[in-house]
Write an enzyme that holds these catalytic residues in place. Structure first.
Site, short mmCIF file in Angstrom:
data_model
loop_
_atom_site.label_atom_id
_atom_site.label_comp_id
_atom_site.label_asym_id
_atom_site.label_seq_id
_atom_site.Cartn_x
_atom_site.Cartn_y
_atom_site.Cartn_z
N SER A 40 0.86 -1.18 0.00
CA SER A 40 0.00 0.00 0.00
C SER A 40 0.89 1.24 0.00
CB SER A 40 -0.88 0.01 1.24
OG SER A 40 -0.08 0.27 2.38
N LYS A 41 0.26 2.39 -0.25
CA LYS A 41 1.04 3.64 -0.27
C LYS A 41 1.71 3.87 1.08
CE LYS A 41 -0.35 6.67 -3.87
NZ LYS A 41 -1.60 7.14 -4.39
N ARG A 42 0.96 3.56 2.16
CA ARG A 42 1.51 3.78 3.50
C ARG A 42 2.69 2.87 3.78
NH1 ARG A 42 -1.62 3.19 8.54
NH2 ARG A 42 0.30 2.27 9.35
N ALA A 54 5.69 4.10 2.14
CA ALA A 54 6.30 5.24 2.85
C ALA A 54 7.03 4.75 4.10
CB ALA A 54 5.23 6.25 3.21
#
Ligand code: GLU
Length: 492
Positions: free
Chosen positions: A257-259, A262
């Site tokens: 996922s994007k999170r 990151a």
């Protein structure tokens, strides 16, 4: 497996964010297959979706490709016979083919307002149907539609997808894939602002740019039947399709996922090419690593340069199964490619990391330490932590760590003062000379290298771990080495 040579392959990113591993892999495979067959690698910027554009993304894209060493034959900044290569400069071309599709009754004008569309969507959600356009304008007569367009009524152009039967897409990697037409939506080809969407623009360009192979991520598989149908509707010969494997997160469980992407930065990793550069990975290592995520040469060869890959890559050794992103493997490749660098090359590559950390590291000095750190660093950035003491004006010491293990304070002081004398007596300041002197001294005193050299290391660096001691002394120079030892002695 490749039937057409030479290959014209295009990498067609949308500048909507950072360049990640997936894009790098697509670009790499495109480049490899084009170069290998004596064909062309084309970079095409797909920027017709004006709302999704991210400022600076195209620049980052170009920088990342250059950094990776993947250069294009045609594309922005490199004129070719089929330009322009930025879709935002080709608006009229797409409109022409959209009109052609309408004339062929393969597309139609749709005047539905956003309000109506959202109502339809809600209705479908309520009835647990997958959201799709309900075909309200599909059956308007051509004359009525033309008249409304002429009168300036806002409209889009939609593809008239067949509602019955099946569409078969042939993929070089996956074979024939059959889609039920009933599941196909009437996709928008041209938006109300007159801009063509990807689905139309990419096909028109692939045709006009004489693309022979479309290699892309498998997230495009679901819309591939639509693309196949547009190719057919325009009466063009479609290219070979290759939908690559998906990347899974390091655990192998699901996509990242994007999170999660990151969060990786906490561990010193990233899926973005720009970050990998900043973290001290070599482009050679990233290329090697990414090449093997979905392709293999045989069951044991792992080390590849870009040139090796041009020679050895082949589409028939691509693997359609999902590939888990393995960062330890990236570390491994980085170490291997660092070891393969010449000293001057490595020095030039670590220098920016020293400068970024605020040290005025001279290339000449860095060249002296590269042979000794080469085997010890994983990323270029590691060299700063390991060697910054060489370039600092002052260092601090851990007083306790200065005392030689199992020796008293007085004994340490005596060995330290003797060492100082030895250093002062050395006139040819070279590692071999220093080593010979200290070896003789340790033998005479019954000291082990662990005892004396660890002390000297702590004294001149303030660190427990450094590259080989005498090489460090050489880089520090006689005066600073003596100065640091003197400072250390005052603390004992
Ligand atoms: N513009 C699309 C993207 O950014 C390209 C897909 C394709 O290669 O056809 O993913």
């Amino acid at each position: 497996m490749t039937t057409i040579t030479p290959v014209r392959a295009r990498f067609a990113p949308s500048p909507t964010g950072h360049v990640h591993l997936g894009s790098a892999r697509t670009a790499l495979y495109d480049y490899l297959i084009a170069k290998q067959t004596g064909g062309q690698f084309i970079l095409r910027i797909e920027d017709t979706d004006r709302k999704r554009l991210v400022e600076g993304a195209e620049e980052e894209l170009i920088n990342s490709l250059h950094w990776l060493g993947i250069d294009w034959d045609e594309g922005p900044g490199k004129d070719g016979p089929y330009g322009p290569y930025r879709q935002s400069e080709r608006k009229e071309i797409y409109q022409k083919y959209a009109r052609e599709l309408i004339e062929k009754d393969a597309a139609y004008y749709c005047f539905c307002t956003p309000e109506r569309l959202s109502q339809v969507r809600q209705e479908m959600q309520k009835n647990k149907l997958p959201p799709h356009y309900d075909g309200f304008c599909r059956h308007l007569s051509k004359a009525e539609a033309e008249a409304r367009v002429k009168a300036g009524e806002p409209h889009v152009i939609r593809f008239k997808s067949p509602k019955e039967g099946t569409t078969v897409v042939k993929d070089l990697l996956r074979g024939e894939i059959t889609f039920e037409n009933a599941t196909l939506d009437d996709f928008i080809l041209v938006k109300s602002d007159g801009w063509a969407l990807y689905h139309l623009a990419a096909i028109v360009d692939d045709h006009l740019m004489k693309i022979t192979h479309v290699i892309r991520g498998s997230e495009w598989l679901p819309t591939s039947p639509l693309h196949h149908l547009i190719w057919n509707a325009l009466g063009w010969q479609e290219p070979e399709w290759v939908h690559l494997s998906v990347f899974l997160k390091p655990s192998g469980k699901g996509k990242m996922s994007k999170r999660e992407a990151a969060d990786l930065s906490n561990d010193g990793y990233s899926i973005f090419i720009k970050d990998l550069e900043d973290l001290g990975y070599l482009p050679e290592a990233v290329i090697n690593w990414v090449a093997l995520m979905g392709w293999s040469y045989d069951d044991h060869t792992e080390f590849f340069t870009l040139n090796d890959l041009v020679e050895k890559f082949s589409l028939d050794r691509l693997n359609p199964s999902p590939a888990a992103i393995n960062f330890s493997k990236l570390d491994y490749f980085n170490k291997e490619h660092i070891k393969a660098l010449g000293n001057e090359d490595l020095a030039a590559r670590i220098q920016p990391f020293f400068i970024k950390a605020g040290y005025h590291a001279d290339l000449g000095d860095l060249i002296k330490i590269t042979p000794v750190i080469k085997e010890r660093i994983t990323t270029l950035d590691d060299s700063v932590e390991m060697c910054a003491f060489l370039f600092k004006d002052a260092i601090s010491h851990d007083k306790e760590a200065l005392i030689i293990k199992d020796k008293t304070r007085e004994e340490t002081l005596r060995f330290g003062s003797d060492s100082l004398e030895i250093l002062e007596s050395v006139s040819v300041w070279e590692p071999a000379v220093l080593e010979a002197k200290f070896t003789a001294y340790m033998e005479a005193q019954g000291l082990t290298p662990r005892e004396l050299l660890s002390f000297l290391r702590e004294a001149i660096s303030g660190q427990r771990v450094t590259p080989p001691l005498f090489e460090c002394m050489q880089v520090l120079g006689k005066e600073r080495t003596i100065q640091r030892l003197k400072e250390a002695l005052t603390l004992i």
